[in-house]
Design a protein around this motif. Sequence first.
Motif, mmCIF file in Angstrom:
data_model
loop_
_atom_site.group_PDB
_atom_site.id
_atom_site.type_symbol
_atom_site.label_atom_id
_atom_site.label_comp_id
_atom_site.label_asym_id
_atom_site.label_seq_id
_atom_site.Cartn_x
_atom_site.Cartn_y
_atom_site.Cartn_z
ATOM 1 N N SER A 193 104.431 21.274 -5.278
ATOM 2 C CA SER A 193 103.856 21.346 -6.623
ATOM 3 C C SER A 193 103.159 22.693 -6.791
ATOM 4 C CB SER A 193 102.861 20.212 -6.838
ATOM 5 O OG SER A 193 101.667 20.460 -6.103
ATOM 6 N N GLU A 194 102.541 22.885 -7.931
ATOM 7 C CA GLU A 194 101.807 24.123 -8.183
ATOM 8 C C GLU A 194 100.597 24.260 -7.267
ATOM 9 O OE1 GLU A 194 100.883 24.398 -12.335
ATOM 10 O OE2 GLU A 194 102.990 24.478 -12.904
ATOM 11 N N GLN A 195 100.133 23.144 -6.698
ATOM 12 C CA GLN A 195 98.971 23.175 -5.811
ATOM 13 C C GLN A 195 99.341 23.267 -4.332
ATOM 14 O OE1 GLN A 195 99.022 21.012 -8.577
ATOM 15 N NE2 GLN A 195 97.769 22.529 -9.593
ATOM 16 N N THR A 196 100.615 23.169 -3.996
ATOM 17 C CA THR A 196 101.043 23.241 -2.599
ATOM 18 C C THR A 196 100.826 24.656 -2.082
ATOM 19 O OG1 THR A 196 102.725 21.557 -3.017
ATOM 20 C CG2 THR A 196 102.970 22.884 -1.008
ATOM 21 N N THR A 197 100.169 24.757 -0.922
ATOM 22 C CA THR A 197 99.872 26.071 -0.358
ATOM 23 C C THR A 197 100.988 26.546 0.565
ATOM 24 O OG1 THR A 197 98.735 25.181 1.584
ATOM 25 C CG2 THR A 197 97.389 25.573 -0.405
ATOM 26 N N CYS A 198 100.986 27.835 0.832
ATOM 27 C CA CYS A 198 101.942 28.410 1.778
ATOM 28 C C CYS A 198 101.777 27.774 3.154
ATOM 29 C CB CYS A 198 101.748 29.916 1.874
ATOM 30 S SG CYS A 198 102.222 30.781 0.374
ATOM 31 N N GLN A 199 100.530 27.531 3.538
ATOM 32 C CA GLN A 199 100.267 26.917 4.830
ATOM 33 C C GLN A 199 100.949 25.552 4.921
ATOM 34 O OE1 GLN A 199 96.145 26.779 5.908
ATOM 35 N NE2 GLN A 199 96.500 25.508 7.688
ATOM 36 N N GLU A 200 100.884 24.762 3.874
ATOM 37 C CA GLU A 200 101.524 23.444 3.870
ATOM 38 C C GLU A 200 103.044 23.565 3.959
ATOM 39 O OE1 GLU A 200 98.268 20.913 1.277
ATOM 40 O OE2 GLU A 200 99.661 22.243 0.204
ATOM 41 N N VAL A 201 103.613 24.545 3.275
ATOM 42 C CA VAL A 201 105.056 24.770 3.321
ATOM 43 C C VAL A 201 105.474 25.179 4.731
ATOM 44 C CG1 VAL A 201 106.934 26.257 2.489
ATOM 45 C CG2 VAL A 201 105.254 25.324 0.872
ATOM 46 N N VAL A 202 104.739 26.114 5.318
ATOM 47 C CA VAL A 202 105.073 26.602 6.660
ATOM 48 C C VAL A 202 104.958 25.479 7.687
ATOM 49 C CG1 VAL A 202 104.283 28.132 8.506
ATOM 50 C CG2 VAL A 202 104.543 29.012 6.191
ATOM 51 N N ILE A 203 103.931 24.661 7.597
ATOM 52 C CA ILE A 203 103.762 23.541 8.533
ATOM 53 C C ILE A 203 104.925 22.564 8.394
ATOM 54 C CG2 ILE A 203 102.358 21.494 9.018
ATOM 55 C CD1 ILE A 203 99.880 23.281 8.449
ATOM 56 N N ALA A 204 105.308 22.236 7.160
ATOM 57 C CA ALA A 204 106.422 21.316 6.931
ATOM 58 C C ALA A 204 107.716 21.859 7.529
ATOM 59 C CB ALA A 204 106.594 21.052 5.436
#
Length: 83
Positions: A25-36
């Motif tokens: 979403s618009e609130q998803t951070t890069c850190q969350e994407v990288v971890i996933a």
Amino acid sequence: MLLGLAAMELKVWVDGIQRVVCGVSEQTTCQEVVIALAQAIGQTGRFVLVQRLREKERQLLPQECPVGAQATCGQFASDVQFV
């Protein structure tokens, strides 16, 4: 849908292979994407998300939101790649 915000897919190139991160979403951070991504491919270590537009690259900060970063590219947003 949470608070009226639609979840979307973010395409990220990892080692030359396009991966799709769902539920962004618009609130998803890069850190969350990288971890996933790291969890999905079974990798550990330190990673960064890079925004590529034509021949320019910009390393995104962990707290930045890739959807927002892409939106700042205006008419060229569809040309943005994440690596």
